[in-house]
Design an enzyme around this catalytic site. Structure first.
Site, PDB file in Angstrom:
ATOM      1  N   ILE A  16      -3.248   5.900  -1.003  1.00  0.00           N
ATOM      2  CA  ILE A  16      -3.094   4.476  -1.346  1.00  0.00           C
ATOM      3  C   ILE A  16      -3.614   3.536  -0.262  1.00  0.00           C
ATOM      4  CG2 ILE A  16      -1.219   4.723  -2.998  1.00  0.00           C
ATOM      5  CD1 ILE A  16       0.761   4.225  -0.763  1.00  0.00           C
ATOM      6  N   GLY A  17      -4.170   4.068   0.801  1.00  0.00           N
ATOM      7  CA  GLY A  17      -4.710   3.183   1.819  1.00  0.00           C
ATOM      8  C   GLY A  17      -5.074   3.969   3.067  1.00  0.00           C
ATOM      9  N   SER A  18      -5.736   3.283   3.965  1.00  0.00           N
ATOM     10  CA  SER A  18      -6.086   3.901   5.236  1.00  0.00           C
ATOM     11  C   SER A  18      -6.113   2.839   6.302  1.00  0.00           C
ATOM     12  CB  SER A  18      -7.442   4.610   5.156  1.00  0.00           C
ATOM     13  OG  SER A  18      -8.470   3.683   4.845  1.00  0.00           O
ATOM     14  N   GLY A  19      -5.900   3.263   7.527  1.00  0.00           N
ATOM     15  CA  GLY A  19      -5.913   2.345   8.659  1.00  0.00           C
ATOM     16  C   GLY A  19      -6.477   3.043   9.865  1.00  0.00           C
ATOM     17  N   GLY A  20      -6.494   2.316  10.992  1.00  0.00           N
ATOM     18  CA  GLY A  20      -7.081   2.866  12.192  1.00  0.00           C
ATOM     19  C   GLY A  20      -6.393   4.108  12.704  1.00  0.00           C
ATOM     20  N   VAL A  24      -2.846   6.707   4.375  1.00  0.00           N
ATOM     21  CA  VAL A  24      -1.530   6.494   3.784  1.00  0.00           C
ATOM     22  C   VAL A  24      -1.518   7.061   2.368  1.00  0.00           C
ATOM     23  CG1 VAL A  24       0.248   4.806   3.185  1.00  0.00           C
ATOM     24  CG2 VAL A  24      -1.233   4.419   5.172  1.00  0.00           C
ATOM     25  N   ASP A 137      -2.284  -6.790  16.552  1.00  0.00           N
ATOM     26  CA  ASP A 137      -3.241  -6.791  15.452  1.00  0.00           C
ATOM     27  C   ASP A 137      -2.680  -7.555  14.257  1.00  0.00           C
ATOM     28  OD1 ASP A 137      -5.755  -6.226  14.438  1.00  0.00           O
ATOM     29  OD2 ASP A 137      -5.158  -4.283  13.588  1.00  0.00           O
TER      30      ASP A 137
END
Length: 309
Positions: A16-20, A24, A137
């Site tokens: 459902i998502g990705s980050g640094g 996720v 951030d």
């Protein structure tokens, strides 16, 4: 990794998502029978990555605020013979503020909405700052508006521990000349000397965020070193220069320009002062309007958006 079960408990169902700091997944906590969000670092190729990821668990797990995403669990597992680390967080329904802003175009959120969201952001930041943590951030993608209308701050993965007892230092976590953060929302001191910044750096980033929500764009634009140079040397336009109706809220202009001061000492002292100034600014623009410590809930946006990451 779809269908994998971490620690015999968390079944990964959908990305459902990705980050640094990782990807996720929506997951099912089979022990309790609830949906959760699981952030997974699939490969620990560098010790610094593992260190940052583990620190995120300690940072977020130690914070208690209705305006910071709740961390349920943290662990390590092996998937297909590979070591992975994971964070288990509350599953949020809603959208990040970047998606909210896009859903309103060509319109923009009202000053009252933005002020209400910002007061809740200040509440969450105040909790983190009192614990000696600076987020580093703050940007639209890291602020979530739930379907219930509550603001949640996401992704403390690059947060810097400020307490004297903190074991992590810039030497541990960054290479010389490597800047952590998002250039469009980065404070001058985060660019110049990230090892000595304090909570007022988050207030500068909050000023950039407010400028974006009120006008549709950040105070400075560009990419890479060009936008960093603007943060260091250029004077920002007041929001009313881009959105004339904001001239009816001179306190918002004045506050955002204070938040965007190049020197930390010229900004408000803390998040609580910012919240008080926000309430005063919106009240002066619309006499009788009250933005409380827990403001009225904003309507949930309709388009889909990625989950916290």
């Amino acid at each position: 990794m779809r269908g994998e079960i971490l620690d015999g408990r968390y079944r990964l169902t959908e990305p459902i998502g990705s980050g640094g700091m990782g990807r996720v997944w929506q997951a099912e906590d089979e022990r309790i029978g609830r949906k959760v969000a699981v952030k997974v670092l699939p490969r620990v190729d560098e010790e610094t990555s593992a260190t940052r990821f583990a620190r995120e668990a300690r940072v977020v797990g130690g914070l208690s605020s209705p305006h910071i995403v709740t961390l349920h669990d943290f662990g390590e597992a092996r998937v297909a013979g590979e070591r992975v680390l994971y964070l288990v967080m509350e599953h949020l329904q809603g959208h990040d503020l970047g998606a909210v802003l896009e859903s309103r175009r060509p319109g923009l959120p009202s000053p009252a909405e933005v002020t209400a969201w910002a007061v809740e952001i200040c509440t969450g930041l105040g909790t983190a700052h009192r614990a000696g943590i600076v987020h580093r951030d703050i940007k639209p993608a890291n602020i979530w508006l739930t379907t219930a209308g509550t603001i949640k701050i996401l992704d403390f993965g690059i947060a810097r521990m400020l307490a004297p007892a903190a074991s992590m230092t810039r030497t541990d976590l960054t290479a010389v000349g490597f800047v952590i953060g998002t250039p469009l929302y980065m404070s001058p001191e985060q660019i110049r000397a990230p090892e000595v910044l304090d909570s007022r750096s988050d207030l500068y980033s909050l000023g950039c965020l407010l400028h974006t929500l009120l006008t549709g764009g950040p105070p400075f634009d560009g990419a890479g070193t060009a936008v960093l140079a603007q943060h260091l040397g250029d004077v920002p336009e007041p929001p009313s220069a881009r959105r004339p109706e904001l001239a009816g809220f001179p306190g918002l202009d004045a506050l955002i320009l204070r938040l965007l001061a190049k020197e930390p000492d010229e900004r408000p002292a803390d998040a609580a002062e910012v919240a008080a100034l926000l309430r005063a600014a919106i009240g002066a623009g619309h006499p009788g309007t009250v933005v409380a410590a827990e403001p009225p809930k904003a309507p949930a946006p309709t388009p889909a958006a990625p989950a916290p990451g």
